[in-house]
Design a protein around this motif. Structure first.
Motif, mmCIF file in Angstrom:
data_model
loop_
_atom_site.group_PDB
_atom_site.id
_atom_site.type_symbol
_atom_site.label_atom_id
_atom_site.label_comp_id
_atom_site.label_asym_id
_atom_site.label_seq_id
_atom_site.Cartn_x
_atom_site.Cartn_y
_atom_site.Cartn_z
ATOM 1 N N ILE A 12 0.854 -1.184 0.000
ATOM 2 C CA ILE A 12 0.000 0.000 0.000
ATOM 3 C C ILE A 12 0.890 1.234 0.000
ATOM 4 N N TYR A 13 0.602 2.125 -0.920
ATOM 5 C CA TYR A 13 1.327 3.387 -1.040
ATOM 6 C C TYR A 13 0.407 4.496 -0.515
ATOM 7 N N PRO A 14 0.642 4.974 0.736
ATOM 8 C CA PRO A 14 -0.255 5.973 1.333
ATOM 9 C C PRO A 14 -0.365 7.259 0.518
ATOM 10 N N ASP A 15 0.685 7.598 -0.205
ATOM 11 C CA ASP A 15 0.677 8.782 -1.076
ATOM 12 C C ASP A 15 0.965 8.307 -2.495
ATOM 13 N N LYS A 16 -0.040 8.338 -3.350
ATOM 14 C CA LYS A 16 0.132 7.809 -4.708
ATOM 15 C C LYS A 16 1.169 8.574 -5.519
ATOM 16 N N GLU A 17 1.569 9.747 -5.061
ATOM 17 C CA GLU A 17 2.595 10.525 -5.749
ATOM 18 C C GLU A 17 4.007 10.089 -5.338
ATOM 19 N N ASN A 18 4.120 9.319 -4.250
ATOM 20 C CA ASN A 18 5.421 8.893 -3.739
ATOM 21 C C ASN A 18 5.491 7.367 -3.756
ATOM 22 N N ASN A 19 6.112 6.808 -4.794
ATOM 23 C CA ASN A 19 6.172 5.348 -4.902
ATOM 24 C C ASN A 19 7.374 4.752 -4.164
ATOM 25 N N LYS A 20 8.112 5.581 -3.433
ATOM 26 C CA LYS A 20 9.252 5.081 -2.651
ATOM 27 C C LYS A 20 8.814 4.554 -1.294
ATOM 28 N N LYS A 21 7.746 5.108 -0.743
ATOM 29 C CA LYS A 21 7.284 4.724 0.591
ATOM 30 C C LYS A 21 6.031 3.851 0.471
ATOM 31 N N ASN A 22 6.124 2.637 1.014
ATOM 32 C CA ASN A 22 4.964 1.752 0.986
ATOM 33 C C ASN A 22 4.861 0.970 2.282
ATOM 34 N N ILE A 23 3.693 0.409 2.488
ATOM 35 C CA ILE A 23 3.437 -0.460 3.631
ATOM 36 C C ILE A 23 3.227 -1.859 3.068
ATOM 37 N N LYS A 24 4.104 -2.770 3.459
ATOM 38 C CA LYS A 24 4.014 -4.151 2.972
ATOM 39 C C LYS A 24 3.148 -4.971 3.921
ATOM 40 N N SER A 25 2.253 -5.731 3.368
ATOM 41 C CA SER A 25 1.416 -6.611 4.178
ATOM 42 C C SER A 25 2.277 -7.666 4.869
ATOM 43 N N PRO A 26 2.018 -7.942 6.136
ATOM 44 C CA PRO A 26 2.797 -8.972 6.837
ATOM 45 C C PRO A 26 2.423 -10.395 6.421
ATOM 46 N N MET A 27 1.336 -10.532 5.680
ATOM 47 C CA MET A 27 0.909 -11.857 5.230
ATOM 48 C C MET A 27 0.804 -11.912 3.719
ATOM 49 N N THR A 28 0.768 -13.127 3.183
ATOM 50 C CA THR A 28 0.584 -13.306 1.744
ATOM 51 C C THR A 28 -0.805 -13.867 1.495
#
Length: 99
Positions: free
Chosen positions: A31-47
């Motif tokens: 998940i990218y909280p700011d769609k303008e910044n693709n460097k910062k994301n939150i990765k899900s802890p599960m698959t």
């Protein structure tokens, strides 16, 4: 004689290929909280076992964090962390814009 052995061998290989176990799919949500910044994301802890479940979970998480208007998500297939490059490498990556 050799012709029959060759045909039987070929047929056996084809059958093994058709009924062989397919590789398991593991989808990871990013998940990218700011769609303008693709460097910062939150990765899900599960698959997730399917792209549909990955998308559904990503959408719910974005709504839960009240980021519907500014966030995007991507789902990656069979992702592995690459130590040298310090990023996740995925076989395939689909974004929330993809259908």
């Amino acid at each position: 004689m050799f012709k029959h052995i060759f045909l039987i061998s070929g047929f056996t290989l084809i059958l093994c290929g058709c009924f062989g176990k397919s590789k398991e799919e593991k989808w990871t949500a990013f998940i990218y909280p700011d769609k303008e910044n693709n460097k910062k994301n939150i990765k899900s802890p599960m698959t997730f076992p399917s792209i549909e479940e990955c998308k559904k979970s990503s959408i719910l998480e974005i709504k839960k964090q009240n980021l519907e208007n500014i966030a995007i998500f991507k789902c990656g297939l069979n992702c592995k962390y690459h130590d040298g490059m310090k990023i996740e490498i995925c076989q395939e990556m689909l974004s929330s814009n993809d259908k």
